[in-house]
Write a protein that holds these residues in place. Structure first.
Motif, PDB file in Angstrom:
ATOM      1  N   TYR A   1     -32.587 -17.660  28.663  1.00  0.00           N
ATOM      2  CA  TYR A   1     -31.453 -17.913  27.391  1.00  0.00           C
ATOM      3  C   TYR A   1     -30.427 -16.688  28.358  1.00  0.00           C
ATOM      4  CZ  TYR A   1     -27.947 -16.786  23.831  1.00  0.00           C
ATOM      5  OH  TYR A   1     -26.221 -16.654  23.206  1.00  0.00           O
ATOM      6  N   ARG A   2     -30.957 -16.003  28.745  1.00  0.00           N
ATOM      7  CA  ARG A   2     -29.632 -14.936  29.776  1.00  0.00           C
ATOM      8  C   ARG A   2     -29.308 -15.183  30.757  1.00  0.00           C
ATOM      9  NH1 ARG A   2     -33.616 -11.984  30.444  1.00  0.00           N
ATOM     10  NH2 ARG A   2     -34.203 -12.165  32.264  1.00  0.00           N
ATOM     11  N   LEU A   3     -29.880 -16.799  31.279  1.00  0.00           N
ATOM     12  CA  LEU A   3     -28.811 -17.346  32.864  1.00  0.00           C
ATOM     13  C   LEU A   3     -28.353 -18.424  31.680  1.00  0.00           C
ATOM     14  CD1 LEU A   3     -31.962 -18.474  34.627  1.00  0.00           C
ATOM     15  CD2 LEU A   3     -30.296 -17.079  35.395  1.00  0.00           C
ATOM     16  N   PHE A   4     -28.057 -19.074  30.565  1.00  0.00           N
ATOM     17  CA  PHE A   4     -27.401 -19.806  29.818  1.00  0.00           C
ATOM     18  C   PHE A   4     -26.224 -19.124  29.810  1.00  0.00           C
ATOM     19  CE2 PHE A   4     -25.812 -21.796  25.737  1.00  0.00           C
ATOM     20  CZ  PHE A   4     -25.090 -22.542  27.473  1.00  0.00           C
ATOM     21  N   PHE A   5     -26.912 -17.672  29.483  1.00  0.00           N
ATOM     22  CA  PHE A   5     -25.761 -17.445  28.928  1.00  0.00           C
ATOM     23  C   PHE A   5     -24.267 -16.542  30.392  1.00  0.00           C
ATOM     24  CE2 PHE A   5     -23.377 -12.709  27.128  1.00  0.00           C
ATOM     25  CZ  PHE A   5     -23.197 -13.081  26.224  1.00  0.00           C
ATOM     26  N   LEU A   6     -24.522 -15.745  30.938  1.00  0.00           N
ATOM     27  CA  LEU A   6     -24.147 -16.067  31.784  1.00  0.00           C
ATOM     28  C   LEU A   6     -23.186 -17.019  32.462  1.00  0.00           C
ATOM     29  CD1 LEU A   6     -26.346 -12.909  34.170  1.00  0.00           C
ATOM     30  CD2 LEU A   6     -24.350 -12.400  32.432  1.00  0.00           C
ATOM     31  N   GLY A   7     -23.665 -18.348  32.990  1.00  0.00           N
ATOM     32  CA  GLY A   7     -23.535 -19.296  33.423  1.00  0.00           C
ATOM     33  C   GLY A   7     -22.438 -19.421  32.377  1.00  0.00           C
ATOM     34  N   GLN A   8     -23.102 -19.723  31.172  1.00  0.00           N
ATOM     35  CA  GLN A   8     -21.793 -20.442  30.793  1.00  0.00           C
ATOM     36  C   GLN A   8     -20.651 -19.520  29.509  1.00  0.00           C
ATOM     37  OE1 GLN A   8     -22.526 -23.503  29.039  1.00  0.00           O
ATOM     38  NE2 GLN A   8     -20.500 -23.446  27.844  1.00  0.00           N
TER      39      GLN A   8
ATOM     40  N   TYR B   1     -17.110 -24.369  36.703  1.00  0.00           N
ATOM     41  CA  TYR B   1     -18.626 -25.398  36.025  1.00  0.00           C
ATOM     42  C   TYR B   1     -19.605 -24.727  36.635  1.00  0.00           C
ATOM     43  CZ  TYR B   1     -15.943 -27.663  31.923  1.00  0.00           C
ATOM     44  OH  TYR B   1     -15.040 -28.357  31.291  1.00  0.00           O
ATOM     45  N   LEU B   2     -19.067 -24.583  37.846  1.00  0.00           N
ATOM     46  CA  LEU B   2     -20.671 -24.310  38.693  1.00  0.00           C
ATOM     47  C   LEU B   2     -21.548 -23.389  38.237  1.00  0.00           C
ATOM     48  CD1 LEU B   2     -18.156 -24.882  42.376  1.00  0.00           C
ATOM     49  CD2 LEU B   2     -19.585 -26.393  41.783  1.00  0.00           C
ATOM     50  N   ALA B   3     -20.634 -22.422  37.745  1.00  0.00           N
ATOM     51  CA  ALA B   3     -21.461 -21.527  37.201  1.00  0.00           C
ATOM     52  C   ALA B   3     -22.923 -21.626  35.730  1.00  0.00           C
ATOM     53  CB  ALA B   3     -20.807 -20.069  36.251  1.00  0.00           C
ATOM     54  N   VAL B   4     -22.176 -22.427  35.020  1.00  0.00           N
ATOM     55  CA  VAL B   4     -22.898 -23.605  34.299  1.00  0.00           C
ATOM     56  C   VAL B   4     -24.316 -24.028  34.636  1.00  0.00           C
ATOM     57  CG1 VAL B   4     -21.406 -24.973  32.829  1.00  0.00           C
ATOM     58  CG2 VAL B   4     -22.935 -23.646  32.202  1.00  0.00           C
ATOM     59  N   ILE B   5     -23.686 -24.760  35.844  1.00  0.00           N
ATOM     60  CA  ILE B   5     -24.584 -25.278  36.158  1.00  0.00           C
ATOM     61  C   ILE B   5     -25.840 -24.695  37.223  1.00  0.00           C
ATOM     62  CG2 ILE B   5     -24.584 -27.760  38.010  1.00  0.00           C
ATOM     63  CD1 ILE B   5     -21.757 -28.910  36.921  1.00  0.00           C
ATOM     64  N   ALA B   6     -24.991 -24.551  37.329  1.00  0.00           N
ATOM     65  CA  ALA B   6     -25.742 -22.790  38.502  1.00  0.00           C
ATOM     66  C   ALA B   6     -27.155 -22.633  37.691  1.00  0.00           C
ATOM     67  CB  ALA B   6     -25.335 -22.238  39.402  1.00  0.00           C
ATOM     68  N   SER B   7     -27.024 -22.258  36.458  1.00  0.00           N
ATOM     69  CA  SER B   7     -27.920 -21.463  35.308  1.00  0.00           C
ATOM     70  C   SER B   7     -28.637 -22.537  34.961  1.00  0.00           C
ATOM     71  CB  SER B   7     -27.150 -20.670  34.439  1.00  0.00           C
ATOM     72  OG  SER B   7     -26.087 -22.229  33.518  1.00  0.00           O
ATOM     73  N   LEU B   8     -27.935 -23.469  33.813  1.00  0.00           N
ATOM     74  CA  LEU B   8     -29.283 -24.684  34.541  1.00  0.00           C
ATOM     75  C   LEU B   8     -30.369 -25.380  35.501  1.00  0.00           C
ATOM     76  CD1 LEU B   8     -26.416 -26.743  32.618  1.00  0.00           C
ATOM     77  CD2 LEU B   8     -28.556 -25.430  31.170  1.00  0.00           C
ATOM     78  N   PHE B   9     -30.156 -25.293  36.468  1.00  0.00           N
ATOM     79  CA  PHE B   9     -30.686 -26.087  37.624  1.00  0.00           C
ATOM     80  C   PHE B   9     -32.014 -24.547  37.819  1.00  0.00           C
ATOM     81  CE2 PHE B   9     -27.787 -28.892  39.480  1.00  0.00           C
ATOM     82  CZ  PHE B   9     -28.893 -29.754  39.083  1.00  0.00           C
ATOM     83  N   ALA B  10     -31.339 -23.059  37.924  1.00  0.00           N
ATOM     84  CA  ALA B  10     -32.156 -21.543  37.820  1.00  0.00           C
ATOM     85  C   ALA B  10     -33.280 -21.900  36.829  1.00  0.00           C
ATOM     86  CB  ALA B  10     -31.137 -20.659  38.303  1.00  0.00           C
ATOM     87  N   MET B  11     -33.582 -22.711  35.592  1.00  0.00           N
ATOM     88  CA  MET B  11     -33.697 -22.972  34.853  1.00  0.00           C
ATOM     89  C   MET B  11     -35.885 -22.572  34.762  1.00  0.00           C
ATOM     90  SD  MET B  11     -31.539 -23.231  30.593  1.00  0.00           S
ATOM     91  CE  MET B  11     -30.007 -22.445  30.263  1.00  0.00           C
ATOM     92  N   LYS B  12     -36.364 -21.887  34.029  1.00  0.00           N
ATOM     93  CA  LYS B  12     -37.799 -22.236  33.744  1.00  0.00           C
ATOM     94  C   LYS B  12     -37.919 -22.582  33.043  1.00  0.00           C
ATOM     95  CE  LYS B  12     -38.973 -17.930  36.861  1.00  0.00           C
ATOM     96  NZ  LYS B  12     -39.119 -17.111  36.930  1.00  0.00           N
ATOM     97  N   ILE B  13     -37.373 -23.966  32.649  1.00  0.00           N
ATOM     98  CA  ILE B  13     -38.252 -24.513  31.724  1.00  0.00           C
ATOM     99  C   ILE B  13     -38.738 -26.308  31.893  1.00  0.00           C
ATOM    100  CG2 ILE B  13     -36.899 -26.254  29.618  1.00  0.00           C
ATOM    101  CD1 ILE B  13     -35.301 -23.933  29.104  1.00  0.00           C
ATOM    102  N   SER B  14     -40.023 -26.237  31.209  1.00  0.00           N
ATOM    103  CA  SER B  14     -40.494 -27.371  32.334  1.00  0.00           C
ATOM    104  C   SER B  14     -39.704 -28.605  31.356  1.00  0.00           C
ATOM    105  CB  SER B  14     -42.391 -28.271  31.088  1.00  0.00           C
ATOM    106  OG  SER B  14     -41.795 -28.006  30.324  1.00  0.00           O
ATOM    107  N   TYR B  15     -39.824 -30.660  31.873  1.00  0.00           N
ATOM    108  CA  TYR B  15     -38.922 -31.903  31.855  1.00  0.00           C
ATOM    109  C   TYR B  15     -39.750 -31.568  30.576  1.00  0.00           C
ATOM    110  CZ  TYR B  15     -38.164 -36.369  31.453  1.00  0.00           C
ATOM    111  OH  TYR B  15     -37.891 -37.796  30.828  1.00  0.00           O
TER     112      TYR B  15
END
Length: 431
Positions: free
Chosen positions: A27-34, A195-209
């Motif tokens: 969530y922290r990653l998403f918060f910053l990127g979004q 938009y690059l910020a939120v895209i990068a945050s989504l790639f960096a998340m530790k969430i399984s498929y």
């Protein structure tokens, strides 16, 4: 001294409680990127409205642009909810954010080459509306995946609202200054890059498929199941009706702000930017206020109070002819609007059964954004007919009336929602 120390310690505890969702890495990653991306989005929204009004001088066309860009929310979102419940939500959001970035980039090219025409704005607005119709329910349903503890869900939703409205504060203010200095085109470029910020945050998340469950039902049967569940739940149904009504008659006041800035206050693009920033300040305060609440059940009684405050703010803005007074009243309006919408969102997220979350949140998004285009269209025409002040006055009065009617059902809705949550919990344990 002891009282001061106790006061400081209490404030620290409240702040820690408000920010508890940020303990979760994803969530922290998403918060910053979004957050970065939303600043760009608000800059583009302000620049777009100013560009349309500058090109046409028509409040009706302002409303029509809003209608075209938001009508997909009503038509596509219910089906998007089925999609969100069937496929990996992170991949859906990655796709929608990438498409949004391409839209902003194309808009930037058209403005930089001085080939932009009003039909380009309509076409690109429609495209972005289609993308957002899928993106919004996906993001709403994805929150629960980023926050592992359900008790932190209220904090996450409040922080999402704070992020959105912090961007509403920063983005329009920057946009107003940039438009005056370098024109609208710079805002479109900044949005494309953001938009690059939120895209990068989504790639960096530790969430399984998320492996989607095998579903033998057709899309239409899934949609019908979600519709029945939503309509059958009296608390969810009542909240959606309130949100959709406010989106139709009061929330489109944002569309009127360029007219208020230019015609009522005799200002320019920076005046418009500051007014939008003032709305953001109030909304940000509202979101932080909600985040400090320890129990989501208290939100039932906040909704009619905040809805009344929202409507009263619009009524008072309609009488103001002074810049600083309008700024203060716009903040009050933003506070009331945010507390009403975020409280409704939090209550629905806590009531809804998880396997229907995508579809129900799609209905919530459609209630909020699907009726908004009709409100924009109506409000634009009414402004051209009777002027911005009278239009805001009517919208404010109707908002106060809606909040009053909702207040008469709170006790019953609170009881039913508690019973529904308990029944769903027992059903989950029995599986």
């Amino acid at each position: 001294m002891l009282d001061i120390s106790r006061f400081i310690n209490n404030r620290r505890r409240n702040l820690a409680h408000t920010l508890r969702a940020l303990k979760h890495y994803n969530y922290r990653l998403f918060f910053l990127g979004q957050g970065v991306s939303l600043i760009g989005t608000w800059m583009q929204q302000v620049a777009m409205a100013w560009l349309v009004y500058k090109l046409t001088g028509s409040a009706t066309l302002l409303g029509l642009v809003g209608f075209v860009s938001q009508i997909p929310n009503l038509l596509i979102m219910p089906f998007a909810g089925v999609l969100v419940d069937r496929f990996d939500r992170r991949r859906i959001i990655l796709a929608t954010q990438t498409l949004s970035m391409l839209q902003a980039a194309l808009l930037s090219v058209l403005v930089f080459t001085n080939t932009i025409q009003i039909w380009h704005i309509f076409g690109l607005g429609l495209f972005l509306g289609l993308v957002n119709a899928v993106d919004m329910p996906a993001r709403q349903a994805f929150i629960v995946k980023m926050v592992s503890k359900k008790e932190d869900l209220g904090s996450a939703i409040a922080l999402n609202s704070a992020m959105f409205n912090g961007a509403r504060l920063i983005g329009p203010t920057i946009a107003g200054i940039i438009i005056a200095a370098a024109g609208e085109r710079a805002c479109f470029v900044v949005n494309a890059v953001s938009y690059l910020a939120v895209i990068a945050s989504l790639f960096a998340m530790k969430i399984s498929y998320e492996r989607p469950e095998r579903r033998e039902k057709s899309v239409f049967k899934d949609l019908l199941e979600g519709t029945r569940y939503t309509v059958k739940s009296a608390p969810i149904r009542s909240l959606l009706i309130l949100v959709s009504f406010l989106s139709l008659i009061a929330m489109p006041y944002i569309t009127v702000m360029p007219v208020v800035a230019k015609v009522v206050l005799f200002g320019d693009s920076s005046t418009y930017g500051f007014l939008m920033g003032a709305v953001g300040v109030g909304a940000l305060c509202g979101a932080m206020f909600l985040g400090s609440r320890k129990s989501f059940t208290v939100l039932w009684r906040f909704i009619p109070i905040a809805g009344t405050l929202f409507g009263a703010g619009l009524i008072l803005v309609s009488f103001s002819r002074t810049f600083w007074l309008t700024m203060a009243l716009a903040s009050i309006t933003g506070f009331g609007m945010m507390v009403t919408l975020a409280s409704s969102n939090t209550l629905i997220q806590n009531i809804v059964h998880d396997d229907k979350r995508g579809r129900v949140m799609a209905f919530y998004s459609a209630a909020m954004m699907g009726t908004l285009p009709f409100g924009n269209l109506i409000m634009g025409k009414v402004v051209d007919a009777i002027g911005a002040p009278y239009t805001l006055l009517i919208g404010g009065c109707l908002a106060v009336l809606a909040a009053g009617l909702f207040s008469t059902r709170i006790s019953n809705l609170k009881r039913i929602s508690s019973e529904q949550i308990t029944a769903d919990a027992k059903e989950a344990l029995s599986k």
